[in-house]
Scaffold this motif. Structure first.
Motif, PDB file in Angstrom:
ATOM      1  N   UNK A 131       0.840  -1.194   0.000  1.00 36.41           N
ATOM      2  CA  UNK A 131       0.000   0.000   0.000  1.00 36.41           C
ATOM      3  C   UNK A 131       0.873   1.242   0.000  1.00 36.41           C
ATOM      4  N   UNK A 132       0.456   2.246  -0.757  1.00 33.91           N
ATOM      5  CA  UNK A 132       1.120   3.557  -0.751  1.00 33.91           C
ATOM      6  C   UNK A 132       0.184   4.540  -0.050  1.00 33.91           C
TER       7      UNK A 132
ATOM      8  N   UNK B 286      -4.059   3.407  -4.618  1.00 39.06           N
ATOM      9  CA  UNK B 286      -3.729   2.255  -5.457  1.00 39.06           C
ATOM     10  C   UNK B 286      -4.057   2.604  -6.901  1.00 39.06           C
ATOM     11  N   UNK B 287      -3.177   2.271  -7.832  1.00 37.79           N
ATOM     12  CA  UNK B 287      -3.496   2.528  -9.247  1.00 37.79           C
ATOM     13  C   UNK B 287      -4.741   1.756  -9.662  1.00 37.79           C
ATOM     14  N   UNK B 288      -5.576   2.395 -10.465  1.00 35.60           N
ATOM     15  CA  UNK B 288      -6.768   1.703 -10.976  1.00 35.60           C
ATOM     16  C   UNK B 288      -6.369   0.509 -11.830  1.00 35.60           C
ATOM     17  N   UNK B 289      -5.335   0.683 -12.638  1.00 37.60           N
ATOM     18  CA  UNK B 289      -4.817  -0.395 -13.483  1.00 37.60           C
ATOM     19  C   UNK B 289      -3.455  -0.768 -12.916  1.00 37.60           C
TER      20      UNK B 289
ATOM     21  N   UNK C 135      -0.854   8.172 -13.092  1.00 35.70           N
ATOM     22  CA  UNK C 135      -1.933   7.244 -13.421  1.00 35.70           C
ATOM     23  C   UNK C 135      -3.112   7.539 -12.506  1.00 35.70           C
ATOM     24  N   UNK C 136      -4.290   7.117 -12.923  1.00 37.39           N
ATOM     25  CA  UNK C 136      -5.478   7.303 -12.095  1.00 37.39           C
ATOM     26  C   UNK C 136      -5.376   6.414 -10.864  1.00 37.39           C
ATOM     27  N   UNK C 137      -5.651   7.006  -9.708  1.00 33.92           N
ATOM     28  CA  UNK C 137      -5.541   6.289  -8.446  1.00 33.92           C
ATOM     29  C   UNK C 137      -6.907   6.164  -7.774  1.00 33.92           C
ATOM     30  N   UNK C 138      -7.095   5.079  -7.081  1.00 33.58           N
ATOM     31  CA  UNK C 138      -8.244   4.904  -6.198  1.00 33.58           C
ATOM     32  C   UNK C 138      -7.732   5.241  -4.807  1.00 33.58           C
ATOM     33  N   UNK C 139      -8.364   6.208  -4.141  1.00 30.04           N
ATOM     34  CA  UNK C 139      -7.911   6.657  -2.828  1.00 30.04           C
ATOM     35  C   UNK C 139      -9.012   6.463  -1.794  1.00 30.04           C
TER      36      UNK C 139
END
Length: 132
Positions: free
Chosen positions: A25-26, A42-45, A56-60
């Protein structure tokens, strides 16, 4: 055009190297006058070949940990900072690896959709201002 005096001012930029941390995890951590908020990102891809994940698109999502709060307060005490953000990695064993501390903030770009970091920052600055 670069002049000869410009060339004399040019200095090599220092380079800092750190070992690569294998992480699960970041985190983006915000510290504001003793209050700590964090979001995991976390990166979406999740492309394993991707080295630079900054664009890149991230999920936060909000991340809560008493140990992270303790460590953030220790960093603040050691660095004498009242406000900072930090990048922290969490490995498989749950150990926190502090990658960098940013004394200038950068809260909004790494916040979760619910505004977890920004709300903490705003509330603490408002509280400090009201106490004056």
């Amino acid at each position: 055009a670069i002049t000869s005096s410009d060339q004399n001012l040019q200095q090599p930029c220092p380079a800092f190297y750190q070992r690569q941390v294998e992480y699960e995890t970041e985190l983006r951590v915000a510290y504001v006058f003793g209050e700590v908020a964090a979001v995991s990102q976390q990166p979406e891809d999740d492309n394993p070949d991707l080295i630079d994940k900054r664009y890149v698109d991230m999920v936060r999502a909000p991340f809560h940990s008493r140990e992270l709060i303790r460590q953030a307060r220790s960093v603040a005490c050691t660095t004498n900072l009242n406000v900072f953000t930090a990048d922290v990695l969490v490995d498989r064993s749950g150990q926190f690896w502090w990658i960098d501390v940013n004394p200038d903030g950068l809260f909004c770009a790494a916040d979760s959709l619910d505004g977890h970091l920004l709300a903490t920052v705003g509330n603490e600055f408002s509280r400090k201002a009201a106490a004056r």
